[in-house]
Structures are given as C-alpha cells and as structure tokens.
Design a protein around this motif. Structure first.
Motif, PDB file in Angstrom:
ATOM      1  N   ALA A 173       0.852  -1.188   0.000  1.00 26.14           N
ATOM      2  CA  ALA A 173       0.000   0.000   0.000  1.00 26.14           C
ATOM      3  C   ALA A 173       0.884   1.233   0.000  1.00 26.14           C
ATOM      4  CB  ALA A 173      -0.931   0.013   1.213  1.00 26.14           C
ATOM      5  N   ARG A 175       0.788   5.702  -0.376  1.00 23.72           N
ATOM      6  CA  ARG A 175      -0.007   6.937  -0.344  1.00 23.72           C
ATOM      7  C   ARG A 175       0.961   8.098  -0.491  1.00 23.72           C
ATOM      8  NH1 ARG A 175      -1.465  10.073   3.949  1.00 23.72           N
ATOM      9  NH2 ARG A 175      -0.781   8.435   5.379  1.00 23.72           N
ATOM     10  N   THR A 183       7.341   2.511  -9.093  1.00 25.19           N
ATOM     11  CA  THR A 183       7.482   1.362  -9.988  1.00 25.19           C
ATOM     12  C   THR A 183       7.697   0.126  -9.137  1.00 25.19           C
ATOM     13  OG1 THR A 183       8.494   2.764 -11.675  1.00 25.19           O
ATOM     14  CG2 THR A 183       8.736   0.383 -11.920  1.00 25.19           C
ATOM     15  N   GLN A 193       5.110  -2.721 -12.863  1.00 23.48           N
ATOM     16  CA  GLN A 193       3.929  -1.864 -12.773  1.00 23.48           C
ATOM     17  C   GLN A 193       4.360  -0.491 -12.275  1.00 23.48           C
ATOM     18  OE1 GLN A 193       0.367  -3.765 -11.036  1.00 23.48           O
ATOM     19  NE2 GLN A 193       1.676  -5.555 -10.638  1.00 23.48           N
ATOM     20  N   ARG A 195       3.047   3.697 -11.651  1.00 21.11           N
ATOM     21  CA  ARG A 195       1.896   4.612 -11.492  1.00 21.11           C
ATOM     22  C   ARG A 195       2.397   5.949 -10.956  1.00 21.11           C
ATOM     23  NH1 ARG A 195      -3.687   2.973  -8.597  1.00 21.11           N
ATOM     24  NH2 ARG A 195      -3.682   1.640 -10.458  1.00 21.11           N
ATOM     25  N   LEU A 197       1.545   8.863  -8.645  1.00 19.15           N
ATOM     26  CA  LEU A 197       0.702   9.172  -7.494  1.00 19.15           C
ATOM     27  C   LEU A 197       0.717  10.679  -7.255  1.00 19.15           C
ATOM     28  CD1 LEU A 197       1.728   6.333  -5.000  1.00 19.15           C
ATOM     29  CD2 LEU A 197      -0.105   6.347  -6.702  1.00 19.15           C
ATOM     30  N   ASP A 201      -3.155  10.373  -3.074  1.00 15.47           N
ATOM     31  CA  ASP A 201      -3.617   9.361  -4.019  1.00 15.47           C
ATOM     32  C   ASP A 201      -3.138   7.996  -3.540  1.00 15.47           C
ATOM     33  OD1 ASP A 201      -4.664   8.060  -6.137  1.00 15.47           O
ATOM     34  OD2 ASP A 201      -3.236   8.789  -7.622  1.00 15.47           O
ATOM     35  N   PRO A 202      -4.045   7.078  -3.119  1.00 15.01           N
ATOM     36  CA  PRO A 202      -3.598   5.772  -2.627  1.00 15.01           C
ATOM     37  C   PRO A 202      -3.429   4.769  -3.770  1.00 15.01           C
ATOM     38  CG  PRO A 202      -5.951   5.996  -2.292  1.00 15.01           C
ATOM     39  CD  PRO A 202      -5.497   7.271  -2.937  1.00 15.01           C
ATOM     40  N   TRP A 203      -2.567   3.787  -3.537  1.00 18.75           N
ATOM     41  CA  TRP A 203      -2.370   2.675  -4.479  1.00 18.75           C
ATOM     42  C   TRP A 203      -2.133   1.431  -3.648  1.00 18.75           C
ATOM     43  CZ3 TRP A 203       2.392   1.527  -8.025  1.00 18.75           C
ATOM     44  CH2 TRP A 203       2.061   0.496  -8.920  1.00 18.75           C
ATOM     45  N   GLN A 204      -2.942   0.420  -3.870  1.00 20.51           N
ATOM     46  CA  GLN A 204      -2.848  -0.805  -3.100  1.00 20.51           C
ATOM     47  C   GLN A 204      -2.919  -1.987  -4.046  1.00 20.51           C
ATOM     48  OE1 GLN A 204      -4.977  -1.164   0.728  1.00 20.51           O
ATOM     49  NE2 GLN A 204      -5.913  -2.998  -0.133  1.00 20.51           N
ATOM     50  N   LEU A 205      -2.042  -2.936  -3.880  1.00 15.63           N
ATOM     51  CA  LEU A 205      -2.014  -4.118  -4.729  1.00 15.63           C
ATOM     52  C   LEU A 205      -1.319  -5.248  -3.991  1.00 15.63           C
ATOM     53  CD1 LEU A 205       0.797  -3.771  -7.398  1.00 15.63           C
ATOM     54  CD2 LEU A 205       0.587  -2.265  -5.438  1.00 15.63           C
TER      55      LEU A 205
END
Length: 272
Positions: A173, A175, A183, A193, A195, A197, A201-205
C-alpha cells in the motif's frame, strides 16, 4: 261610505313600485330590459302576487326595482315587513341564555387557572430544569477510547484490515503527499507496474514472489508492505529503491567494509 272600504289592506310594495314607474313614464318592457327581469315577474311584483315570484327572490326583486325607480324602502317599513322572505327572530329563551352565561363563566375561569399554572409553577419547573442542566455540566463526559483494530496489521487506506500475506501475494500500500512515480518490479518474469501518485492518491495491490519498489520522490511517499510501515528515509526529491522477499521482508544490503590503505610489503634488508 266614500273612499276605500273599511277593512281593506293598505297598499303593498308592488303598488308603490307601480305608481313610481308610471310617474316616470317607464314601460314594463323598458324596465325589464334595464334590469334583465321578465315582464311576467314585473307584473307579479306590481300586483303583489308574490306566489308567482320564485321563492326566495321576492325581496331581491323588490329591492332591485326600487333602486332603479328611486323608491325609498325605509319609508315603506310596514308593507316591507309583510313581504315574504322576512327572517323571523325566535323569542329569547331564558334557559338557553342562562346556560350560555354558565358556559362563558366556566371558560373564563379555566383560562385564568391555565394562565396561573403557566406563570407560577412554570418558574419552579424552569428552575429545576436549570439545576439539572448545571449538574449535567459539572459531570464530566465519559472518555472516548478508540477501538483497537481486529488484526495486528492495520493497512493505510482500508476500512477493514486485510491479511498482510495470503495466497494472492504480499499486500503493498502506498499513499503520496505530493506527486511521485512508483514502480514495482517482480522477479518472476512479470512486467513492472508503474503509477504516478498525486496528493493523497492511494495505491494498493498484491505482489507475488520477491519484488522491488522504486520511488523517484521518496520523501513524499508513505509505503506499507505486509502491514508494516517501511522507514525508507528518503528525502524530498531523492530516489529510493528497496528489495523485498516473497513474504514482504525488506532485504537490507550488507555493509561493505571500508577499503584499508595498502602497505608496501616488508622486504628483508640484507645485512651488510
């Protein structure tokens, strides 16, 4: 006997209206046209044949005709009172008047009692209410204690905690507090991958197998891997890259010992 016969009724309203019309030289047809009343009705009114006039219209017709001809009906009070349609007043009933007085007296007394109850006891009620509010203000409210999370690894950006590691991989996760590029590359042949941010802006994978995380602006990114906060220590504008195992453990690179200065080899000096 000369003149009118004894006992003959006095002339009615209709006769007075007929005399006024004839004195003014107005025909029945002209009067009916002006008032929009049929000649048959006008003839019945002038003949005091009120039974030929529609019920309830006797007085309105007579008043309308008198107004057109200028006849003062107040001067003809006696024949006007004999005109059909007059409302007869009932004689006063002493018992009804006495009952009305009793009811009015009771209503007045009840109103006075209600006003006294609102003024006198209302003050004491308001005083008691103020005392209750004051006591409530003196009582400290109970302290609120936040509930502890159900799992040992709270995850940023999630309402319910998830398992840090499961069959789908390691939970990652991120933020961002400002714009940065992240990356994530896996070592199992999967394409990396990336992105961008932005602020909050959160990113969870989930990532399987050993992997690495690269952040170009590490000072503005918050990173959680497998439910643990990674203290990467990167400053704003500084890039950072970290490698992780398949269970989300950060691989800390081994410290390289500093290079020792080389000393020339000792040579045996020939004894002279």
């Amino acid at each position: 006997m000369s003149g009118e016969a004894q006992g003959a009724p006095p002339p009615g309203i209709g006769e007075a209206l007929r005399k006024a019309r004839l004195e003014q030289g107005i025909s029945l047809y002209a009067l009916g046209f002006d008032l929009n009343i049929s000649v048959r009705i006008l003839e019945a009114v002038e003949a005091d044949a009120w039974e030929k006039v529609p019920p309830g219209r006797e007085r309105p017709y007579a008043r309308q005709i008198a107004e057109r001809l200028g006849v003062d009906l107040e001067a003809l009070s006696e024949p006007w009172s004999r005109l059909p349609g007059a409302m007869e007043q009932e004689p006063p009933d002493p018992r009804r008047e006495r009952l009305e007085r009793v009811l009015m007296g009771g209503l007045t007394a009840a109103t006075i009692l209600l006003v006294l109850w609102l003024v006198v006891p209302g003050r004491s009620l308001r005083r008691e209410r103020r005392e209750e509010l004051t006591a409530a203000d003196r009582t400290p409210p109970p302290r609120w204690t936040p509930a502890s999370p159900a799992g040992p690894y709270p995850v940023v950006g999630e309402v319910l905690p998830e398992a840090p590691v499961n069959e789908e991989g390691v939970l990652v996760a991120l933020r961002a507090l400002d714009t940065c590029v992240v990356t994530i590359a896996q070592e199992q042949g999967q394409p990396p991958q990336a992105r961008v941010l932005r602020i909050s802006d959160p990113w969870q994978l989930r990532v399987k197998g050993p992997f690495s995380v690269a952040i170009d602006n590490a000072g503005v990114a918050v990173l959680d891997v497998a439910g643990r906060r990674i203290r990467h220590g990167g400053a704003v504008g500084e890039a950072w890259t970290g490698k992780f195992t398949g269970t989300g453990e950060l691989i800390v690179p081994e410290a390289v010992p500093p290079n020792r200065p080389s000393t020339p080899p000792e040579t045996d000096q020939e004894e002279e």
